[in-house]
Motif scaffolding. Sequence first.
Motif, mmCIF file in Angstrom:
data_model
loop_
_atom_site.group_PDB
_atom_site.id
_atom_site.type_symbol
_atom_site.label_atom_id
_atom_site.label_comp_id
_atom_site.label_asym_id
_atom_site.label_seq_id
_atom_site.Cartn_x
_atom_site.Cartn_y
_atom_site.Cartn_z
ATOM 1 N N GLU A 150 0.849 -1.203 0.000
ATOM 2 C CA GLU A 150 0.000 0.000 0.000
ATOM 3 C C GLU A 150 0.884 1.252 0.000
ATOM 4 O O GLU A 150 2.012 1.229 0.472
ATOM 5 N N ALA A 151 0.333 2.358 -0.474
ATOM 6 C CA ALA A 151 1.063 3.627 -0.484
ATOM 7 C C ALA A 151 1.139 4.199 0.931
ATOM 8 O O ALA A 151 0.183 4.113 1.701
ATOM 9 N N SER A 152 2.274 4.763 1.271
ATOM 10 C CA SER A 152 2.467 5.405 2.578
ATOM 11 C C SER A 152 1.780 6.756 2.617
ATOM 12 O O SER A 152 1.477 7.349 1.581
ATOM 13 N N ALA A 153 1.581 7.263 3.820
ATOM 14 C CA ALA A 153 1.025 8.609 3.987
ATOM 15 C C ALA A 153 2.020 9.664 3.511
ATOM 16 O O ALA A 153 1.630 10.748 3.086
ATOM 17 N N LEU A 154 3.322 9.345 3.573
ATOM 18 C CA LEU A 154 4.364 10.258 3.100
ATOM 19 C C LEU A 154 4.812 9.854 1.708
ATOM 20 O O LEU A 154 5.021 8.670 1.435
ATOM 21 N N LYS A 155 4.976 10.853 0.865
ATOM 22 C CA LYS A 155 5.462 10.622 -0.503
ATOM 23 C C LYS A 155 6.945 10.986 -0.560
ATOM 24 O O LYS A 155 7.426 11.771 0.247
ATOM 25 N N SER A 156 7.647 10.421 -1.519
ATOM 26 C CA SER A 156 9.041 10.799 -1.693
ATOM 27 C C SER A 156 9.092 12.197 -2.309
ATOM 28 O O SER A 156 8.136 12.656 -2.925
ATOM 29 N N GLY A 157 10.215 12.866 -2.102
ATOM 30 C CA GLY A 157 10.401 14.207 -2.646
ATOM 31 C C GLY A 157 10.708 15.210 -1.554
ATOM 32 O O GLY A 157 10.910 14.870 -0.385
ATOM 33 N N LYS A 158 10.737 16.460 -1.944
ATOM 34 C CA LYS A 158 11.101 17.541 -1.041
ATOM 35 C C LYS A 158 10.066 17.653 0.079
ATOM 36 O O LYS A 158 8.877 17.780 -0.173
ATOM 37 N N THR A 159 10.547 17.588 1.312
ATOM 38 C CA THR A 159 9.669 17.562 2.478
ATOM 39 C C THR A 159 10.212 18.500 3.550
ATOM 40 O O THR A 159 11.395 18.441 3.886
ATOM 41 N N CYS A 160 9.343 19.329 4.099
ATOM 42 C CA CYS A 160 9.718 20.238 5.182
ATOM 43 C C CYS A 160 9.192 19.681 6.497
ATOM 44 O O CYS A 160 7.984 19.623 6.711
ATOM 45 N N PHE A 161 10.113 19.248 7.360
ATOM 46 C CA PHE A 161 9.757 18.818 8.703
ATOM 47 C C PHE A 161 9.808 20.039 9.613
ATOM 48 O O PHE A 161 10.746 20.838 9.534
ATOM 49 N N VAL A 162 8.800 20.189 10.451
ATOM 50 C CA VAL A 162 8.796 21.256 11.454
ATOM 51 C C VAL A 162 8.781 20.569 12.814
ATOM 52 O O VAL A 162 7.754 20.032 13.232
ATOM 53 N N PHE A 163 9.933 20.549 13.478
ATOM 54 C CA PHE A 163 10.071 19.908 14.774
ATOM 55 C C PHE A 163 9.731 20.927 15.857
ATOM 56 O O PHE A 163 10.268 22.029 15.869
ATOM 57 N N ASN A 164 8.832 20.544 16.768
ATOM 58 C CA ASN A 164 8.362 21.442 17.814
ATOM 59 C C ASN A 164 8.435 20.696 19.151
ATOM 60 O O ASN A 164 7.646 19.791 19.394
ATOM 61 N N ASN A 165 9.390 21.065 19.983
ATOM 62 C CA ASN A 165 9.530 20.418 21.285
ATOM 63 C C ASN A 165 8.544 21.061 22.257
ATOM 64 O O ASN A 165 8.771 22.155 22.754
ATOM 65 N N GLN A 166 7.465 20.353 22.523
ATOM 66 C CA GLN A 166 6.446 20.844 23.446
ATOM 67 C C GLN A 166 6.641 20.285 24.855
ATOM 68 O O GLN A 166 5.803 20.496 25.722
ATOM 69 N N GLY A 167 7.735 19.578 25.056
ATOM 70 C CA GLY A 167 8.031 19.019 26.370
ATOM 71 C C GLY A 167 8.911 19.941 27.186
ATOM 72 O O GLY A 167 9.271 21.037 26.760
ATOM 73 N N GLU A 168 9.278 19.471 28.360
ATOM 74 C CA GLU A 168 10.168 20.233 29.235
ATOM 75 C C GLU A 168 11.628 19.873 29.008
ATOM 76 O O GLU A 168 12.508 20.701 29.189
ATOM 77 N N PHE A 169 11.881 18.602 28.622
ATOM 78 C CA PHE A 169 13.250 18.131 28.435
ATOM 79 C C PHE A 169 13.704 18.358 26.997
ATOM 80 O O PHE A 169 12.883 18.451 26.080
ATOM 81 N N PRO A 170 15.025 18.387 26.765
ATOM 82 C CA PRO A 170 15.530 18.470 25.393
ATOM 83 C C PRO A 170 15.175 17.194 24.625
ATOM 84 O O PRO A 170 15.147 16.108 25.210
ATOM 85 N N HIS A 171 14.916 17.340 23.325
ATOM 86 C CA HIS A 171 14.611 16.199 22.457
ATOM 87 C C HIS A 171 15.190 16.444 21.070
ATOM 88 O O HIS A 171 15.402 17.592 20.670
ATOM 89 N N ASN A 172 15.413 15.354 20.337
ATOM 90 C CA ASN A 172 15.785 15.460 18.934
ATOM 91 C C ASN A 172 15.081 14.359 18.151
ATOM 92 O O ASN A 172 14.434 13.484 18.729
ATOM 93 N N PHE A 173 15.171 14.442 16.837
ATOM 94 C CA PHE A 173 14.556 13.482 15.919
ATOM 95 C C PHE A 173 15.684 13.008 15.022
ATOM 96 O O PHE A 173 16.173 13.765 14.186
ATOM 97 N N THR A 174 16.123 11.771 15.227
ATOM 98 C CA THR A 174 17.274 11.244 14.509
ATOM 99 C C THR A 174 16.881 9.962 13.789
ATOM 100 O O THR A 174 16.344 9.047 14.406
ATOM 101 N N ILE A 175 17.175 9.908 12.494
ATOM 102 C CA ILE A 175 16.933 8.677 11.741
ATOM 103 C C ILE A 175 18.023 7.680 12.149
ATOM 104 O O ILE A 175 19.192 7.857 11.835
ATOM 105 N N LEU A 176 17.622 6.663 12.889
ATOM 106 C CA LEU A 176 18.547 5.641 13.380
ATOM 107 C C LEU A 176 18.734 4.551 12.324
ATOM 108 O O LEU A 176 19.823 4.022 12.147
#
Length: 146
Positions: A56-82
């Motif tokens: 099945e097709a994914s919700a995300l398509k390939s191509g140029k994509t703008c991620f907007v990361f918003n840390n709404q928590g109290e602690f530091p966080h990151n988003f890393t492709i492992l």
Amino acid sequence: MKRRFYVVLAVIGLVGLLVLATSSAAKKGAVVQKVPVKMNEFSFVQSRLKPAAFGEASALKSGKTCFVFNNQGEFPHNFTILYRSQGGSKFRSVTLDGGKKQRKTVNLRPGSYIAVCTVFNGAHIAVGMFVNFTVGTQSPEDGSWR
């Protein structure tokens, strides 16, 4: 009369150049999709960051994509492709303090991904701060991504 004609001609030429310049700039800077990602204790929240059913097709398509990361928590966080399947895009956000945002534009390629928060040497992963998602469609014939 001649002067008026040349002024009108010059204005038409300038308008034409402006239209061409803005349309080519819009094509170069066009973002195919925008993906807001909320970070908190201890999860990533985004409805399109999920795996698609096999074939099945994914919700995300390939191509140029703008991620907007918003840390709404109290602690530091990151988003890393492992992990990413062969040919997938590798990227990460900066480590964001609580209340901070970052925009990151990437050229997403088809594949399977696992994103984690690497803060505190994996402690955030251990308490559930990871997400797996797919981009594109996986072929049922040979398993390749497109």
